[in-house]
Design a protein around this motif. Structure first.
Motif, PDB file in Angstrom:
ATOM      1  N   MET A  66       0.729  -1.283   0.038  1.00  0.00           N
ATOM      2  CA  MET A  66      -0.058  -0.021   0.143  1.00  0.00           C
ATOM      3  C   MET A  66       0.800   1.191  -0.026  1.00  0.00           C
ATOM      4  SD  MET A  66      -2.573   1.528   3.150  1.00  0.00           S
ATOM      5  CE  MET A  66      -3.635  -0.102   2.917  1.00  0.00           C
ATOM      6  N   CYS A  67       0.703   2.053  -0.954  1.00  0.00           N
ATOM      7  CA  CYS A  67       1.336   3.462  -0.803  1.00  0.00           C
ATOM      8  C   CYS A  67       0.273   4.339   0.125  1.00  0.00           C
ATOM      9  CB  CYS A  67       1.666   4.060  -2.095  1.00  0.00           C
ATOM     10  SG  CYS A  67       2.276   5.696  -2.584  1.00  0.00           S
ATOM     11  N   LEU A  68       0.655   4.699   1.005  1.00  0.00           N
ATOM     12  CA  LEU A  68      -0.114   5.571   2.059  1.00  0.00           C
ATOM     13  C   LEU A  68       0.560   7.081   1.881  1.00  0.00           C
ATOM     14  CD1 LEU A  68      -2.487   5.971   4.103  1.00  0.00           C
ATOM     15  CD2 LEU A  68      -0.640   5.123   5.851  1.00  0.00           C
ATOM     16  N   SER A  69      -0.032   7.856   0.980  1.00  0.00           N
ATOM     17  CA  SER A  69       0.230   9.062   0.639  1.00  0.00           C
ATOM     18  C   SER A  69      -0.618  10.146   1.242  1.00  0.00           C
ATOM     19  CB  SER A  69       0.655   9.418  -0.866  1.00  0.00           C
ATOM     20  OG  SER A  69      -0.372   9.351  -1.539  1.00  0.00           O
TER      21      SER A  69
ATOM     22  N   TYR B 140      -2.616  15.336   5.742  1.00  0.00           N
ATOM     23  CA  TYR B 140      -3.081  14.991   6.875  1.00  0.00           C
ATOM     24  C   TYR B 140      -1.579  14.343   7.764  1.00  0.00           C
ATOM     25  CZ  TYR B 140      -7.804  15.351   5.583  1.00  0.00           C
ATOM     26  OH  TYR B 140      -8.989  15.792   5.190  1.00  0.00           O
ATOM     27  N   PRO B 141      -0.495  15.155   7.868  1.00  0.00           N
ATOM     28  CA  PRO B 141       1.127  15.095   8.170  1.00  0.00           C
ATOM     29  C   PRO B 141       0.795  14.624   9.789  1.00  0.00           C
ATOM     30  CG  PRO B 141       0.814  17.179   8.042  1.00  0.00           C
ATOM     31  CD  PRO B 141      -0.458  16.676   7.501  1.00  0.00           C
ATOM     32  N   LEU B 142       1.911  13.446  10.254  1.00  0.00           N
ATOM     33  CA  LEU B 142       2.034  13.287  11.561  1.00  0.00           C
ATOM     34  C   LEU B 142       2.422  14.457  12.376  1.00  0.00           C
ATOM     35  CD1 LEU B 142       3.534   9.858  11.123  1.00  0.00           C
ATOM     36  CD2 LEU B 142       1.138  10.273  11.966  1.00  0.00           C
ATOM     37  N   GLY B 143       3.106  15.646  11.965  1.00  0.00           N
ATOM     38  CA  GLY B 143       3.714  16.570  12.464  1.00  0.00           C
ATOM     39  C   GLY B 143       2.942  17.880  12.399  1.00  0.00           C
ATOM     40  N   SER B 144       1.691  17.928  12.114  1.00  0.00           N
ATOM     41  CA  SER B 144       0.869  18.965  11.814  1.00  0.00           C
ATOM     42  C   SER B 144       0.657  19.868  13.089  1.00  0.00           C
ATOM     43  CB  SER B 144      -0.554  18.613  11.356  1.00  0.00           C
ATOM     44  OG  SER B 144      -1.459  19.588  11.199  1.00  0.00           O
ATOM     45  N   SER B 145       0.639  21.061  13.036  1.00  0.00           N
ATOM     46  CA  SER B 145       0.383  22.077  14.101  1.00  0.00           C
ATOM     47  C   SER B 145      -1.154  22.036  14.665  1.00  0.00           C
ATOM     48  CB  SER B 145       1.006  23.343  13.828  1.00  0.00           C
ATOM     49  OG  SER B 145       2.371  23.295  13.626  1.00  0.00           O
ATOM     50  N   ASN B 146      -1.819  21.696  13.720  1.00  0.00           N
ATOM     51  CA  ASN B 146      -3.357  21.568  13.883  1.00  0.00           C
ATOM     52  C   ASN B 146      -3.595  20.357  14.752  1.00  0.00           C
ATOM     53  OD1 ASN B 146      -5.977  21.150  13.747  1.00  0.00           O
ATOM     54  ND2 ASN B 146      -6.150  22.638  11.750  1.00  0.00           N
TER      55      ASN B 146
ATOM     56  N   ILE C  71       3.195  -4.735   3.435  1.00  0.00           N
ATOM     57  CA  ILE C  71       4.086  -3.608   3.473  1.00  0.00           C
ATOM     58  C   ILE C  71       3.133  -2.367   3.217  1.00  0.00           C
ATOM     59  CG2 ILE C  71       6.124  -2.481   2.947  1.00  0.00           C
ATOM     60  CD1 ILE C  71       7.079  -4.840   1.803  1.00  0.00           C
ATOM     61  N   ILE C  72       3.343  -1.373   4.217  1.00  0.00           N
ATOM     62  CA  ILE C  72       2.665  -0.015   3.942  1.00  0.00           C
ATOM     63  C   ILE C  72       3.888   1.129   3.819  1.00  0.00           C
ATOM     64  CG2 ILE C  72       1.307   1.834   4.681  1.00  0.00           C
ATOM     65  CD1 ILE C  72      -0.414   0.035   6.358  1.00  0.00           C
ATOM     66  N   GLN C  73       3.688   1.617   2.627  1.00  0.00           N
ATOM     67  CA  GLN C  73       4.880   2.655   2.364  1.00  0.00           C
ATOM     68  C   GLN C  73       4.305   3.956   2.968  1.00  0.00           C
ATOM     69  OE1 GLN C  73       5.345   4.458  -1.702  1.00  0.00           O
ATOM     70  NE2 GLN C  73       7.534   3.872  -1.328  1.00  0.00           N
ATOM     71  N   ILE C  74       5.006   4.479   3.809  1.00  0.00           N
ATOM     72  CA  ILE C  74       4.497   5.691   4.534  1.00  0.00           C
ATOM     73  C   ILE C  74       5.425   6.995   3.972  1.00  0.00           C
ATOM     74  CG2 ILE C  74       3.654   4.734   6.586  1.00  0.00           C
ATOM     75  CD1 ILE C  74       5.945   5.448   7.888  1.00  0.00           C
ATOM     76  N   ALA C  75       4.666   8.024   4.142  1.00  0.00           N
ATOM     77  CA  ALA C  75       5.451   9.356   3.487  1.00  0.00           C
ATOM     78  C   ALA C  75       6.394   9.770   4.641  1.00  0.00           C
ATOM     79  CB  ALA C  75       4.276  10.468   3.080  1.00  0.00           C
ATOM     80  N   GLY C  76       7.550  10.236   3.925  1.00  0.00           N
ATOM     81  CA  GLY C  76       8.675  10.858   4.746  1.00  0.00           C
ATOM     82  C   GLY C  76       8.643  12.333   4.888  1.00  0.00           C
ATOM     83  N   TYR C  77       7.443  12.856   5.402  1.00  0.00           N
ATOM     84  CA  TYR C  77       7.189  14.224   5.698  1.00  0.00           C
ATOM     85  C   TYR C  77       6.678  14.437   7.336  1.00  0.00           C
ATOM     86  CZ  TYR C  77       5.692  14.331   0.592  1.00  0.00           C
ATOM     87  OH  TYR C  77       5.646  14.232  -0.751  1.00  0.00           O
ATOM     88  N   ASP C  78       7.477  15.825   7.624  1.00  0.00           N
ATOM     89  CA  ASP C  78       6.573  16.077   9.010  1.00  0.00           C
ATOM     90  C   ASP C  78       5.829  16.740   8.706  1.00  0.00           C
ATOM     91  OD1 ASP C  78       8.013  17.883   7.949  1.00  0.00           O
ATOM     92  OD2 ASP C  78       8.713  19.067   9.832  1.00  0.00           O
ATOM     93  N   VAL C  79       5.766  17.633   7.680  1.00  0.00           N
ATOM     94  CA  VAL C  79       4.543  18.281   7.426  1.00  0.00           C
ATOM     95  C   VAL C  79       4.738  18.461   5.847  1.00  0.00           C
ATOM     96  CG1 VAL C  79       3.864  19.306   9.442  1.00  0.00           C
ATOM     97  CG2 VAL C  79       5.402  20.751   7.820  1.00  0.00           C
ATOM     98  N   TYR C  80       3.745  19.196   5.079  1.00  0.00           N
ATOM     99  CA  TYR C  80       3.881  19.112   3.568  1.00  0.00           C
ATOM    100  C   TYR C  80       3.182  20.572   3.175  1.00  0.00           C
ATOM    101  CZ  TYR C  80       3.861  18.640  -1.584  1.00  0.00           C
ATOM    102  OH  TYR C  80       4.324  18.661  -2.747  1.00  0.00           O
ATOM    103  N   TYR C  81       2.051  20.861   3.608  1.00  0.00           N
ATOM    104  CA  TYR C  81       1.317  22.144   3.302  1.00  0.00           C
ATOM    105  C   TYR C  81       1.654  23.316   4.157  1.00  0.00           C
ATOM    106  CZ  TYR C  81      -0.967  19.360  -0.540  1.00  0.00           C
ATOM    107  OH  TYR C  81      -1.319  18.559  -1.393  1.00  0.00           O
TER     108      TYR C  81
END
Length: 285
Positions: free
Chosen positions: A73-76, A81-87, A112-122
């Motif tokens: 699974m590509c979980l993008s 909705y990033p894990l590091g969001s300030s909201n 396997i779930i591929q997870i995005a390497g972002y703290d935040v994006y937008y």
């Protein structure tokens, strides 16, 4: 026993109007071993996380009937909705998405779930978003351990985690058998060209933690929507580097954009990479 390698097809390489049964059947006819399901940030794809048990059962039956499973699974969706969001609401949603994705993986037989390497994006990355990402990463890895599903960081197009080396910093920090790296060879290539680094060295920095690899074409500053053979990715080198570390699962990542000859394009790419993977076996003897 089957082949010594598996080559999968990213779902978005197929026309979106195809039914799941047709997507699986077509992938099989083209010679692919599995399909990678996309759970991106769109409402349509995120809605898959709320599939009914009957819908899940029917999809599993399609896999059995077509003999083509969904195994990654590509979980993008965490881009929106990033894990590091300030909201706090977005942060909570990121954890909910992860939990539902793991439940879906278990029900469909995804390994396997591929997870995005972002703290935040937008939003702007700060020390606080990075710290929040690390805190919530521990939570999602604990979830994965409970469900027994592997997570693999995708190396991204942004500086936060555009290399295996950067992803490994978090893998070592968490130190769990359920968190690894699922590198995107195209993104790694762009990162190494920009920094003057070596793709092979970067891959070797993930020794023991590479679970699969995305095969995608790129050029400097261009990260998607390219035809194979038109960019600067050295696929032979990258596949060899991953193979030597025990990687045997690869996924062809490309996108359908209405091309009339899309099946011929996919067949040619599949055959090209199948030959490359077969050559790895010959090197062992």
């Amino acid at each position: 026993m089957g082949r010594d390698w598996q080559l999968g097809l990213y779902e978005k390489a197929l026309p979106p109007n195809l039914s799941w049964e047709k997507k699986l059947k077509t992938a099989g006819e083209l010679g692919f071993d599995f399909v990678e399901i996309s759970i991106d940030e769109t409402d349509e794809k995120l809605a898959r996380l709320s599939m009914t048990q009957q819908e899940r059962k029917e999809l599993v039956e399609m896999m059995v009937n077509t003999e083509v499973p969904i195994r990654t699974m590509c979980l993008s969706g965490h881009r929106k909705y990033p894990l590091g969001s300030s909201n706090p609401l977005t942060e909570a949603r990121s954890l909910e998405i992860m939990d539902k994705a793991l439940q879906l993986a278990v029900d469909l037989g995804i390994r396997i779930i591929q997870i995005a390497g972002y703290d935040v994006y937008y939003e702007e990355s700060t020390e606080k978003t990075v710290a929040r990402f690390a805190k919530n990463l521990q939570k999602v890895v604990n979830m994965a351990a409970t469900y027994g599903v592997l997570l693999g960081f995708e190396t991204m197009e942004t500086p936060f985690m555009n290399s295996v080396t950067k992803a490994m910093a978090y893998v070592r920090k968490i130190n769990s058998p359920y968190l690894h790296v699922y590198p995107d060879l195209g993104n790694v290539t762009n990162a190494m060209v920009a920094s003057g680094g070596s793709v092979l060295q970067d891959l070797s920095n993930g020794t023991g933690s590479l679970v699969a690899m995305h095969l995608k074409e790129t050029n400097p500053g261009v990260f998607r929507d390219m035809d194979f053979g038109t960019g600067h990715v050295n696929f032979s080198e990258g596949i060899t580097g991953a193979w030597c570390q025990g990687v045997r699962r690869f996924t062809l990542e490309c996108w359908y954009h209405g091309e009339q000859d899309w099946m011929e394009r996919l067949a040619a790419a599949r055959n090209r990479f199948a030959q490359e993977l077969d050559s790895q076996i010959k090197k062992e003897f």
